[in-house]
Design a protein around this motif. Sequence first.
Motif, PDB file in Angstrom:
ATOM      1  N   GLN A 105     -37.615   3.204 -19.986  1.00 16.37           N
ATOM      2  CA  GLN A 105     -38.874   3.377 -20.716  1.00 16.37           C
ATOM      3  C   GLN A 105     -38.982   2.356 -21.854  1.00 16.37           C
ATOM      4  O   GLN A 105     -40.089   1.899 -22.170  1.00 16.37           O
ATOM      5  CB  GLN A 105     -38.957   4.795 -21.288  1.00 16.37           C
ATOM      6  CG  GLN A 105     -39.061   5.883 -20.227  1.00 16.37           C
ATOM      7  CD  GLN A 105     -39.117   7.267 -20.845  1.00 16.37           C
ATOM      8  OE1 GLN A 105     -39.969   7.547 -21.682  1.00 16.37           O
ATOM      9  NE2 GLN A 105     -38.193   8.138 -20.458  1.00 16.37           N
ATOM     10  N   ILE A 106     -37.852   2.011 -22.463  1.00 21.39           N
ATOM     11  CA  ILE A 106     -37.858   0.999 -23.525  1.00 21.39           C
ATOM     12  C   ILE A 106     -38.254  -0.360 -22.955  1.00 21.39           C
ATOM     13  O   ILE A 106     -39.033  -1.109 -23.557  1.00 21.39           O
ATOM     14  CB  ILE A 106     -36.478   0.931 -24.218  1.00 21.39           C
ATOM     15  CG1 ILE A 106     -36.215   2.242 -24.973  1.00 21.39           C
ATOM     16  CG2 ILE A 106     -36.396  -0.254 -25.172  1.00 21.39           C
ATOM     17  CD1 ILE A 106     -34.856   2.331 -25.615  1.00 21.39           C
ATOM     18  N   ASP A 107     -37.730  -0.674 -21.771  1.00 24.89           N
ATOM     19  CA  ASP A 107     -38.110  -1.934 -21.110  1.00 24.89           C
ATOM     20  C   ASP A 107     -39.606  -1.970 -20.827  1.00 24.89           C
ATOM     21  O   ASP A 107     -40.256  -3.020 -20.968  1.00 24.89           O
ATOM     22  CB  ASP A 107     -37.331  -2.095 -19.799  1.00 24.89           C
ATOM     23  CG  ASP A 107     -35.831  -2.182 -20.035  1.00 24.89           C
ATOM     24  OD1 ASP A 107     -35.440  -2.691 -21.101  1.00 24.89           O
ATOM     25  OD2 ASP A 107     -35.064  -1.740 -19.157  1.00 24.89           O
ATOM     26  N   ALA A 108     -40.162  -0.822 -20.444  1.00 22.41           N
ATOM     27  CA  ALA A 108     -41.597  -0.750 -20.162  1.00 22.41           C
ATOM     28  C   ALA A 108     -42.417  -0.998 -21.424  1.00 22.41           C
ATOM     29  O   ALA A 108     -43.445  -1.687 -21.390  1.00 22.41           O
ATOM     30  CB  ALA A 108     -41.940   0.621 -19.576  1.00 22.41           C
ATOM     31  N   LEU A 109     -41.955  -0.457 -22.575  1.00 25.03           N
ATOM     32  CA  LEU A 109     -42.647  -0.690 -23.845  1.00 25.03           C
ATOM     33  C   LEU A 109     -42.656  -2.182 -24.193  1.00 25.03           C
ATOM     34  O   LEU A 109     -43.673  -2.731 -24.624  1.00 25.03           O
ATOM     35  CB  LEU A 109     -41.963   0.097 -24.973  1.00 25.03           C
ATOM     36  CG  LEU A 109     -42.182   1.605 -25.007  1.00 25.03           C
ATOM     37  CD1 LEU A 109     -41.276   2.248 -26.060  1.00 25.03           C
ATOM     38  CD2 LEU A 109     -43.636   1.949 -25.311  1.00 25.03           C
ATOM     39  N   GLU A 110     -41.505  -2.819 -23.987  1.00 23.02           N
ATOM     40  CA  GLU A 110     -41.395  -4.243 -24.332  1.00 23.02           C
ATOM     41  C   GLU A 110     -42.236  -5.116 -23.400  1.00 23.02           C
ATOM     42  O   GLU A 110     -42.794  -6.134 -23.818  1.00 23.02           O
ATOM     43  CB  GLU A 110     -39.926  -4.654 -24.303  1.00 23.02           C
ATOM     44  CG  GLU A 110     -39.127  -4.018 -25.451  1.00 23.02           C
ATOM     45  CD  GLU A 110     -37.638  -4.275 -25.350  1.00 23.02           C
ATOM     46  OE1 GLU A 110     -37.200  -4.774 -24.299  1.00 23.02           O
ATOM     47  OE2 GLU A 110     -36.921  -3.962 -26.316  1.00 23.02           O
ATOM     48  N   VAL A 111     -42.340  -4.699 -22.139  1.00 22.97           N
ATOM     49  CA  VAL A 111     -43.194  -5.438 -21.184  1.00 22.97           C
ATOM     50  C   VAL A 111     -44.659  -5.359 -21.617  1.00 22.97           C
ATOM     51  O   VAL A 111     -45.415  -6.323 -21.471  1.00 22.97           O
ATOM     52  CB  VAL A 111     -43.017  -4.870 -19.751  1.00 22.97           C
ATOM     53  CG1 VAL A 111     -44.117  -5.374 -18.837  1.00 22.97           C
ATOM     54  CG2 VAL A 111     -41.651  -5.252 -19.191  1.00 22.97           C
TER      55      VAL A 111
END
Length: 245
Positions: free
Chosen positions: A116-122
């Motif tokens: 989910q953190i990767d999705a926020l950064e994307v």
Amino acid sequence: MKYLEAIGKYFIMIWEVFKKPTKWRIMKSLILKEVDDLVFGAMGIIIFISFFIGGVVTIQTALNLTNPLLPKSLIGFAARQSVILEFAPTFTSIIMAGKVGSYITSSIGTMRVTEQIDALEVMGVNSLNYLVFPKIIAVMMYPFAVAVSMFVGITGGWVAAVFGGFAPSGEFIKGLQMDFDAFHVTYALIKSVVFAFIIATVPSYHGFYMKGGALEVGKASTTSFVWTSVVIIITNYILTQLLLG
């Protein structure tokens, strides 16, 4: 070198938290949720433990004042000093490190594991600001919890002294008023603000930078509690030396 790298990484994380802030409309709801989860959610256990800690300190003080020449008011004086200077700010912080710190690490760690953190950064969101900044602001209400802990701890001491037959109510209250220094309360609240920042950021660091799966989330929560407690104890020594030394 491993510890130096971790310390450097921690301070870089703090810097990143305050860069590229999230819109206030979104941040406001996040902060209110964190206040409810991190501060008000922990008030029950803080009040329960503070009451009995105050009672235990009073009983132990009374049992050690065996000299009949010593006034009973010293029991109230010792209970007040112990609760305000050390037990309310420091002992409560260790409890919060266990309850709140573990929650912060596990919640952020789970988001890391589930990407989910990767999705926020994307999506172009500053994930550290989005996840950690609301927690820092929320736990700035922690001095309120420490003030409640002081009151409840001293109340517990009064109950133990009066109903345990160790000191009359008047003598205990006289001891509470004896040589009272308002700066001691200020000192405790200053410590609680610093401890609150530690409780919000050290567990966040362990959750944000963890690697692995669900098992590693549990290990990260345990590690964060240990290191948060260590940092609180070291900071407690430094602040005591600076403010009271």
